[in-house]
Scaffold this motif. Structure first.
Motif, short mmCIF file in Angstrom:
data_model
loop_
_atom_site.label_atom_id
_atom_site.label_comp_id
_atom_site.label_asym_id
_atom_site.label_seq_id
_atom_site.Cartn_x
_atom_site.Cartn_y
_atom_site.Cartn_z
N LYS A 66 0.82 -1.20 0.00
CA LYS A 66 0.00 0.00 0.00
C LYS A 66 0.87 1.26 0.00
O LYS A 66 0.55 2.24 -0.67
CB LYS A 66 -0.93 -0.02 1.20
CG LYS A 66 -2.00 1.01 1.14
CD LYS A 66 -3.01 0.79 2.23
CE LYS A 66 -4.14 1.78 2.07
NZ LYS A 66 -5.22 1.54 2.97
N ARG A 67 1.98 1.26 0.72
CA ARG A 67 2.88 2.40 0.76
C ARG A 67 3.49 2.66 -0.61
O ARG A 67 3.64 3.81 -1.02
CB ARG A 67 4.00 2.17 1.78
CG ARG A 67 3.57 2.42 3.17
CD ARG A 67 4.74 2.37 4.09
NE ARG A 67 4.32 2.68 5.44
CZ ARG A 67 5.08 2.57 6.48
NH1 ARG A 67 6.33 2.15 6.35
NH2 ARG A 67 4.62 2.88 7.67
N PHE A 85 3.08 6.07 -2.73
CA PHE A 85 4.30 6.74 -3.21
C PHE A 85 4.21 7.02 -4.71
O PHE A 85 4.46 8.14 -5.16
CB PHE A 85 5.53 5.87 -2.90
CG PHE A 85 6.79 6.43 -3.46
CD1 PHE A 85 7.38 5.86 -4.58
CD2 PHE A 85 7.41 7.53 -2.87
CE1 PHE A 85 8.55 6.37 -5.10
CE2 PHE A 85 8.58 8.04 -3.38
CZ PHE A 85 9.15 7.47 -4.50
N PHE A 86 3.82 6.03 -5.51
CA PHE A 86 3.74 6.21 -6.96
C PHE A 86 2.63 7.18 -7.35
O PHE A 86 2.80 7.99 -8.28
CB PHE A 86 3.58 4.86 -7.67
CG PHE A 86 4.85 4.06 -7.70
CD1 PHE A 86 5.98 4.54 -8.34
CD2 PHE A 86 4.90 2.83 -7.08
CE1 PHE A 86 7.15 3.81 -8.35
CE2 PHE A 86 6.07 2.09 -7.08
CZ PHE A 86 7.20 2.57 -7.72
N VAL A 87 1.53 7.15 -6.67
CA VAL A 87 0.44 8.09 -6.94
C VAL A 87 0.90 9.51 -6.63
O VAL A 87 0.64 10.44 -7.39
CB VAL A 87 -0.84 7.72 -6.14
CG1 VAL A 87 -1.85 8.85 -6.18
CG2 VAL A 87 -1.44 6.43 -6.66
N THR A 88 1.62 9.67 -5.53
CA THR A 88 2.13 10.98 -5.15
C THR A 88 3.12 11.49 -6.19
O THR A 88 3.06 12.65 -6.60
CB THR A 88 2.79 10.94 -3.76
OG1 THR A 88 1.83 10.46 -2.81
CG2 THR A 88 3.29 12.29 -3.34
N ILE A 89 4.04 10.64 -6.63
CA ILE A 89 5.02 11.02 -7.65
C ILE A 89 4.32 11.38 -8.95
O ILE A 89 4.65 12.38 -9.59
CB ILE A 89 6.05 9.88 -7.87
CG1 ILE A 89 6.90 9.66 -6.62
CG2 ILE A 89 6.92 10.16 -9.07
CD1 ILE A 89 7.74 10.85 -6.21
N ALA A 90 3.32 10.60 -9.34
CA ALA A 90 2.58 10.89 -10.57
C ALA A 90 1.86 12.23 -10.46
O ALA A 90 1.83 13.02 -11.41
CB ALA A 90 1.59 9.77 -10.87
#
Length: 104
Positions: free
Chosen positions: A2-3, A7-12
């Protein structure tokens, strides 16, 4: 797991925000503002008695370089005569690419 997803959603999201800001900086100038800039420039030397500009930019080529431009015109008074001129201005920078007496 989940982390990693967060993380990837935040970077995107951050990448999308930065890309959006860069695209906003590459917007075309408003044609009314371009016309005002040209008139102001030429009113310093000549009396400008008329002006016009096409509202949609068009492609224009000069010296093998292609530009998105606004096409317009001004009428200058020179020695008591109205002389119409056409101009092409870069739609992004406002740089005057060419100005010449109107044909005809």
């Amino acid at each position: 797991m989940k982390r990693k997803s967060i993380f990837f959603v935040t970077i995107a999201f951050i990448a999308g925000y930065i890309l959006g800001k860069q695209l906003d900086q590459k917007q075309k100038l408003k044609p009314e503002n371009v016309l005002k800039m040209v008139k102001t420039k030429y009113q310093k030397q000549y009396e400008v008695s008329g002006s016009w500009i096409y509202m949609k930019p068009e492609l224009y080529q000069k010296n093998n370089i292609q530009y998105d431009v606004y096409h317009g015109g001004i009428t200058k008074q020179i020695d008591g005569k109205d002389i119409p001129y056409e101009f092409f201005v870069d739609a992004y920078t406002g740089t005057l690419i060419e100005i010449f007496p109107q044909h005809g």
